[in-house]
Scaffold this motif. Structure first.
Motif, PDB file in Angstrom:
ATOM      1  N   ASN A  80      -5.085   1.847  -1.458  1.00  0.00           N
ATOM      2  CA  ASN A  80      -5.012   3.138  -0.784  1.00  0.00           C
ATOM      3  C   ASN A  80      -4.211   3.035   0.511  1.00  0.00           C
ATOM      4  O   ASN A  80      -3.439   3.942   0.852  1.00  0.00           O
ATOM      5  CB  ASN A  80      -6.425   3.652  -0.493  1.00  0.00           C
ATOM      6  CG  ASN A  80      -6.422   5.048   0.101  1.00  0.00           C
ATOM      7  OD1 ASN A  80      -5.962   6.011  -0.523  1.00  0.00           O
ATOM      8  ND2 ASN A  80      -6.927   5.177   1.309  1.00  0.00           N
ATOM      9  N   MET A  81      -4.384   1.950   1.241  1.00  0.00           N
ATOM     10  CA  MET A  81      -3.622   1.737   2.468  1.00  0.00           C
ATOM     11  C   MET A  81      -2.124   1.635   2.172  1.00  0.00           C
ATOM     12  O   MET A  81      -1.294   2.240   2.862  1.00  0.00           O
ATOM     13  CB  MET A  81      -4.115   0.479   3.171  1.00  0.00           C
ATOM     14  CG  MET A  81      -3.396   0.173   4.482  1.00  0.00           C
ATOM     15  SD  MET A  81      -3.830   1.322   5.809  1.00  0.00           S
ATOM     16  CE  MET A  81      -5.559   0.862   6.067  1.00  0.00           C
ATOM     17  N   LEU A  82      -1.772   0.888   1.144  1.00  0.00           N
ATOM     18  CA  LEU A  82      -0.363   0.723   0.794  1.00  0.00           C
ATOM     19  C   LEU A  82       0.252   2.040   0.333  1.00  0.00           C
ATOM     20  O   LEU A  82       1.330   2.438   0.782  1.00  0.00           O
ATOM     21  CB  LEU A  82      -0.219  -0.325  -0.313  1.00  0.00           C
ATOM     22  CG  LEU A  82      -0.459  -1.784   0.088  1.00  0.00           C
ATOM     23  CD1 LEU A  82      -0.529  -2.664  -1.148  1.00  0.00           C
ATOM     24  CD2 LEU A  82       0.626  -2.274   1.029  1.00  0.00           C
ATOM     25  N   GLU A  83      -0.436   2.720  -0.577  1.00  0.00           N
ATOM     26  CA  GLU A  83       0.132   3.924  -1.174  1.00  0.00           C
ATOM     27  C   GLU A  83       0.164   5.097  -0.200  1.00  0.00           C
ATOM     28  O   GLU A  83       1.043   5.961  -0.294  1.00  0.00           O
ATOM     29  CB  GLU A  83      -0.655   4.303  -2.429  1.00  0.00           C
ATOM     30  CG  GLU A  83       0.024   5.344  -3.295  1.00  0.00           C
ATOM     31  CD  GLU A  83      -0.670   5.561  -4.604  1.00  0.00           C
ATOM     32  OE1 GLU A  83      -0.182   6.375  -5.418  1.00  0.00           O
ATOM     33  OE2 GLU A  83      -1.729   4.922  -4.852  1.00  0.00           O
ATOM     34  N   SER A  84      -0.763   5.129   0.735  1.00  0.00           N
ATOM     35  CA  SER A  84      -0.832   6.249   1.676  1.00  0.00           C
ATOM     36  C   SER A  84       0.106   6.100   2.859  1.00  0.00           C
ATOM     37  O   SER A  84       0.416   7.092   3.526  1.00  0.00           O
ATOM     38  CB  SER A  84      -2.271   6.422   2.193  1.00  0.00           C
ATOM     39  OG  SER A  84      -3.165   6.690   1.136  1.00  0.00           O
ATOM     40  N   THR A  85       0.545   4.871   3.133  1.00  0.00           N
ATOM     41  CA  THR A  85       1.396   4.637   4.300  1.00  0.00           C
ATOM     42  C   THR A  85       2.780   4.151   3.890  1.00  0.00           C
ATOM     43  O   THR A  85       3.754   4.886   3.985  1.00  0.00           O
ATOM     44  CB  THR A  85       0.736   3.622   5.248  1.00  0.00           C
ATOM     45  OG1 THR A  85       0.430   2.416   4.517  1.00  0.00           O
ATOM     46  CG2 THR A  85      -0.554   4.187   5.829  1.00  0.00           C
ATOM     47  N   HIS A  86       2.870   2.932   3.425  1.00  0.00           N
ATOM     48  CA  HIS A  86       4.165   2.329   3.133  1.00  0.00           C
ATOM     49  C   HIS A  86       4.837   2.924   1.897  1.00  0.00           C
ATOM     50  O   HIS A  86       6.065   2.838   1.764  1.00  0.00           O
ATOM     51  CB  HIS A  86       4.009   0.823   2.968  1.00  0.00           C
ATOM     52  CG  HIS A  86       3.330   0.169   4.133  1.00  0.00           C
ATOM     53  ND1 HIS A  86       3.897   0.101   5.386  1.00  0.00           N
ATOM     54  CD2 HIS A  86       2.109  -0.417   4.244  1.00  0.00           C
ATOM     55  CE1 HIS A  86       3.071  -0.515   6.211  1.00  0.00           C
ATOM     56  NE2 HIS A  86       1.982  -0.831   5.544  1.00  0.00           N
ATOM     57  N   LEU A 128       0.076  -8.454   0.415  1.00  0.00           N
ATOM     58  CA  LEU A 128       1.116  -7.484   0.740  1.00  0.00           C
ATOM     59  C   LEU A 128       0.663  -6.560   1.862  1.00  0.00           C
ATOM     60  O   LEU A 128       1.428  -6.269   2.799  1.00  0.00           O
ATOM     61  CB  LEU A 128       1.469  -6.663  -0.498  1.00  0.00           C
ATOM     62  CG  LEU A 128       2.556  -5.604  -0.307  1.00  0.00           C
ATOM     63  CD1 LEU A 128       3.882  -6.243   0.087  1.00  0.00           C
ATOM     64  CD2 LEU A 128       2.729  -4.775  -1.575  1.00  0.00           C
ATOM     65  N   MET A 129      -0.576  -6.077   1.795  1.00  0.00           N
ATOM     66  CA  MET A 129      -1.091  -5.186   2.822  1.00  0.00           C
ATOM     67  C   MET A 129      -1.124  -5.876   4.183  1.00  0.00           C
ATOM     68  O   MET A 129      -0.736  -5.299   5.192  1.00  0.00           O
ATOM     69  CB  MET A 129      -2.490  -4.707   2.436  1.00  0.00           C
ATOM     70  CG  MET A 129      -3.057  -3.612   3.349  1.00  0.00           C
ATOM     71  SD  MET A 129      -3.958  -4.273   4.779  1.00  0.00           S
ATOM     72  CE  MET A 129      -5.360  -5.030   3.974  1.00  0.00           C
ATOM     73  N   CYS A 130      -1.568  -7.135   4.217  1.00  0.00           N
ATOM     74  CA  CYS A 130      -1.627  -7.871   5.476  1.00  0.00           C
ATOM     75  C   CYS A 130      -0.232  -8.154   6.017  1.00  0.00           C
ATOM     76  O   CYS A 130      -0.012  -8.125   7.229  1.00  0.00           O
ATOM     77  CB  CYS A 130      -2.399  -9.167   5.288  1.00  0.00           C
ATOM     78  SG  CYS A 130      -4.166  -8.956   4.929  1.00  0.00           S
ATOM     79  N   SER A 131       0.722  -8.435   5.140  1.00  0.00           N
ATOM     80  CA  SER A 131       2.083  -8.722   5.583  1.00  0.00           C
ATOM     81  C   SER A 131       2.753  -7.495   6.176  1.00  0.00           C
ATOM     82  O   SER A 131       3.630  -7.617   7.041  1.00  0.00           O
ATOM     83  CB  SER A 131       2.918  -9.259   4.411  1.00  0.00           C
ATOM     84  OG  SER A 131       2.388 -10.473   3.918  1.00  0.00           O
ATOM     85  N   LEU A 132       2.375  -6.309   5.718  1.00  0.00           N
ATOM     86  CA  LEU A 132       2.976  -5.074   6.210  1.00  0.00           C
ATOM     87  C   LEU A 132       2.194  -4.456   7.362  1.00  0.00           C
ATOM     88  O   LEU A 132       2.596  -3.413   7.877  1.00  0.00           O
ATOM     89  CB  LEU A 132       3.081  -4.058   5.062  1.00  0.00           C
ATOM     90  CG  LEU A 132       4.010  -4.444   3.913  1.00  0.00           C
ATOM     91  CD1 LEU A 132       3.982  -3.388   2.818  1.00  0.00           C
ATOM     92  CD2 LEU A 132       5.434  -4.653   4.403  1.00  0.00           C
ATOM     93  N   SER A 133       1.101  -5.079   7.760  1.00  0.00           N
ATOM     94  CA  SER A 133       0.316  -4.563   8.872  1.00  0.00           C
ATOM     95  C   SER A 133       1.042  -4.812  10.188  1.00  0.00           C
ATOM     96  O   SER A 133       1.836  -5.747  10.303  1.00  0.00           O
ATOM     97  CB  SER A 133      -1.065  -5.222   8.904  1.00  0.00           C
ATOM     98  OG  SER A 133      -1.807  -4.899   7.737  1.00  0.00           O
ATOM     99  N   PRO A 134       0.787  -3.995  11.214  1.00  0.00           N
ATOM    100  CA  PRO A 134       1.441  -4.191  12.517  1.00  0.00           C
ATOM    101  C   PRO A 134       1.085  -5.547  13.111  1.00  0.00           C
ATOM    102  O   PRO A 134      -0.028  -6.039  12.932  1.00  0.00           O
ATOM    103  CB  PRO A 134       0.881  -3.045  13.370  1.00  0.00           C
ATOM    104  CG  PRO A 134       0.400  -2.033  12.387  1.00  0.00           C
ATOM    105  CD  PRO A 134      -0.070  -2.802  11.189  1.00  0.00           C
TER     106      PRO A 134
END
Length: 263
Positions: A80-86, A128-134
């Protein structure tokens, strides 16, 4: 029931598919309605007996205990984090890249003879989610300790090693490898250095036209800017330079005005 369906529809489509698939595959196995042996991946069953559904069910057969609640929550949260943001308004690209990552997981897990790919998929999405986190973002491990989000995949690797042994850790490593390849090949050298423009829109990272149509998305790419979901976006400096070159004046003309006290 109508309110529940409304809330379910708010979940992005690919995440909704992942969560729904996990529930539809795991719950019948837990309730002994379907034998887990009919759901796991074996090369002989797929190649010789043409039981191709195992390629699908092996990604969504969760743990047959309380750990499944944690797995389901993690899949939902990360996806959900990936699809809703990136991948906002680009669910087709997310679905396409997730499909390619699934094929890579099957290939990477062949040497270790993994029968279930659920944990590997979970670790792929987590990496992937952690790598794309700020940079500098923090997260908690089981609500006990707080660590930088970049180290979270390695914390999960340690937990899998302690609870499941080397076989579980091997599946975790395979998911991290595919997750790293996904991040590197699609997002380039990262968000901070223009990875979206250099990687996401290049070649195989884009979903095929038929998949975009199936998701109801229309996306065009041009030299001057990127069109996402029918809205074309330009950098502010780029808009100013184009306006100056064409002789157009942007913004509202507020006039010269009058000094205070003048009538």
């Amino acid at each position: 029931m109508a309110e529940i369906l409304t809330e379910i529809r708010k979940i992005p489509p690919v995440t909704r598919f992942l969560v729904g698939s996990s529930l539809s595959v795991t719950l019948p196995a837990i309730l002994n309605l379907v034998s887990p042996w009919r759901l796991i991946f074996t090369s002989q069953a797929v190649i010789q007996n043409f039981e191709f559904w195992r390629l699908y069910t092996s990604f969504f057969l969760g743990s047959m205990n309380l750990n499944y609640i944690f797995e389901l929550a993690m899949i939902y949260r990360n996806s959900n984090m990936l699809e809703s943001t990136h991948y906002e308004r680009r669910s087709s690209d997310y679905a396409w890249q997730l499909f390619l990552a699934g094929l890579a997981l099957v290939a990477v897990n062949r040497p270790i003879q993994s029968y279930v790919h659920t944990r590997a998929l979970l670790h792929t999405l987590t990496y992937l989610m952690c790598s794309l986190s700020p940079p500098g973002a923090l997260t908690s491990v089981m609500g006990l300790i707080t660590i930088p989000v970049a180290y979270f995949p390695y914390a999960l690797l340690g937990m899998d090693l302690l609870t499941g042994g080397t076989s579980a850790a091997a599946q975790c490593v395979s998911g991290m490898l595919v997750g790293h390849a996904w991040w590197w090949l699609v997002w380039g050298s990262g968000i901070g250095s223009g990875g979206v423009e250099q990687g996401m829109y290049a070649g195989w990272g884009r979903a095929p036209a038929w998949l975009k149509s199936w998701f109801g998305e229309r996306e065009e790419y041009g030299r001057a800017g990127s069109r996402r979901g029918g809205v074309q976006a330009f950098a502010p400096r780029q808009r100013a330079e184009e306006a100056a070159a064409s002789g157009r004046v942007t913004g509202h003309n507020w006039g010269s005005g009058r000094r205070l006290g003048e009538s």
